[in-house]
Scaffold this active site. Sequence first.
Site, PDB file in Angstrom:
ATOM      1  N   SER A  10       0.757  -1.138  -0.132  1.00 49.67           N
ATOM      2  CA  SER A  10       0.018   0.009  -0.021  1.00 49.67           C
ATOM      3  C   SER A  10       0.821   1.230  -0.004  1.00 49.67           C
ATOM      4  O   SER A  10       1.863   1.139   0.245  1.00 49.67           O
ATOM      5  CB  SER A  10      -0.922  -0.027   1.205  1.00 49.67           C
ATOM      6  OG  SER A  10      -0.151   0.079   2.283  1.00 49.67           O
ATOM      7  N   ASP A 114      -5.689  -8.728  12.742  1.00 46.35           N
ATOM      8  CA  ASP A 114      -4.945  -8.614  14.247  1.00 46.35           C
ATOM      9  C   ASP A 114      -6.074  -8.694  15.293  1.00 46.35           C
ATOM     10  O   ASP A 114      -7.206  -8.339  15.173  1.00 46.35           O
ATOM     11  CB  ASP A 114      -4.145  -7.466  14.310  1.00 46.35           C
ATOM     12  CG  ASP A 114      -2.834  -7.676  15.209  1.00 46.35           C
ATOM     13  OD1 ASP A 114      -3.046  -8.583  15.839  1.00 46.35           O
ATOM     14  OD2 ASP A 114      -2.310  -6.530  15.447  1.00 46.35           O
ATOM     15  N   THR A 140       6.052 -13.250   7.674  1.00 49.40           N
ATOM     16  CA  THR A 140       6.051 -12.381   8.790  1.00 49.40           C
ATOM     17  C   THR A 140       4.790 -12.092   9.380  1.00 49.40           C
ATOM     18  O   THR A 140       4.216 -11.027   9.441  1.00 49.40           O
ATOM     19  CB  THR A 140       6.796 -11.105   8.407  1.00 49.40           C
ATOM     20  OG1 THR A 140       6.098 -10.174   7.690  1.00 49.40           O
ATOM     21  CG2 THR A 140       8.243 -11.250   8.063  1.00 49.40           C
ATOM     22  N   ASN A 142       1.719 -11.821  12.344  1.00 46.80           N
ATOM     23  CA  ASN A 142       1.444 -11.679  13.688  1.00 46.80           C
ATOM     24  C   ASN A 142       0.618 -13.117  14.168  1.00 46.80           C
ATOM     25  O   ASN A 142       0.274 -14.172  13.297  1.00 46.80           O
ATOM     26  CB  ASN A 142       0.501 -10.478  13.699  1.00 46.80           C
ATOM     27  CG  ASN A 142      -0.826 -10.536  13.287  1.00 46.80           C
ATOM     28  OD1 ASN A 142      -1.386 -11.388  13.145  1.00 46.80           O
ATOM     29  ND2 ASN A 142      -1.105  -9.302  12.743  1.00 46.80           N
ATOM     30  N   VAL A 187       4.444  -1.544  24.495  1.00 46.65           N
ATOM     31  CA  VAL A 187       4.075  -0.157  24.702  1.00 46.65           C
ATOM     32  C   VAL A 187       2.656   0.066  24.481  1.00 46.65           C
ATOM     33  O   VAL A 187       1.985  -0.395  23.457  1.00 46.65           O
ATOM     34  CB  VAL A 187       4.768   0.618  23.380  1.00 46.65           C
ATOM     35  CG1 VAL A 187       4.452   2.192  23.420  1.00 46.65           C
ATOM     36  CG2 VAL A 187       6.170   0.385  23.392  1.00 46.65           C
ATOM     37  N   ASP A 196       4.925  -3.217   8.723  1.00 45.71           N
ATOM     38  CA  ASP A 196       5.561  -3.192   7.156  1.00 45.71           C
ATOM     39  C   ASP A 196       7.146  -2.766   7.420  1.00 45.71           C
ATOM     40  O   ASP A 196       7.975  -3.306   6.647  1.00 45.71           O
ATOM     41  CB  ASP A 196       4.890  -1.932   6.531  1.00 45.71           C
ATOM     42  CG  ASP A 196       3.376  -1.999   6.446  1.00 45.71           C
ATOM     43  OD1 ASP A 196       2.872  -3.165   5.989  1.00 45.71           O
ATOM     44  OD2 ASP A 196       2.653  -1.154   6.761  1.00 45.71           O
TER      45      ASP A 196
END
Length: 273
Positions: A10, A114, A140, A142, A187, A196
């Site tokens: 994107s 997610d 990769t 999640n 965090v 990304d």
Amino acid sequence: MECRVLSIQSHVVRGYVGNKSASFPLQVSIVDSINSVQFSNHTGYSHWKGQVLTADELHVLYEGIKLNNVNHYDYVLTGYTRDTSFLEMVVDIVQELKRANPNLVYVCDPVLGDHGSMYVPQNLHPVYKNKVVPVADIITPNQFEAELLTGKNISTEKDAFEVNLNTSLMPDGTRTTQRIRIEVPKVDAVFVGTGDLFAAMLLAWTHHYPTDLKTACEKTFSVMHHVIQRTISYAHEMAGPGRRPSPAQLELRMVQSKADIEDPAIVMEATVL
């Protein structure tokens, strides 16, 4: 070591996600970018506008590259898309590029969702599972995406290893499995574009350390730490005491992190298991 990367994901006018998040740190290489979508901003804002590239339009762009005989790549990196035919065209392009260069490495960030929900159309799931992942060299996902792609629940470290084996190609052509653990402090904020950036950095550092997953991941995770810490510090400063930062204030501080992206101080150490 110079390398050529084709990045298909994107693009946003404002902020850093997709190719905006990946292309800047990869400019130490030669990066050709095709934008799967062009949006005003990422979809975490209250409003967004833009266009989606179709499979036919992707084919036209790639044909232009091919007709000029500049379709020679060492890596392909893909991320967010919303269309199944587009994704299938990506697979066709990757397979053609691999026929031209059997050593090409395809890094796929299988962007599906997610936290238990999908943010792309559900019909992308079987395309990723059955067509994209089989041709990818590095993926990769999640946790949620890994569970979707494997059909297995991940609640322990053992579960994670059962769905994800990291295999490195050694100089003599043999393969070896490497397993590592990195503990990452959480965090309390929602960032967009970090996945990304992570995929781009993992591509970059595995290029520099193709047989050393530990060092490649330490470099990658340390870049992420520096960018996120700089971003959250700026966001809190802009928001003011006691106020939660807005999506605009939480845009990744990429340019300000240039030195850390190029040569990160190692603050995330990996344990070899």
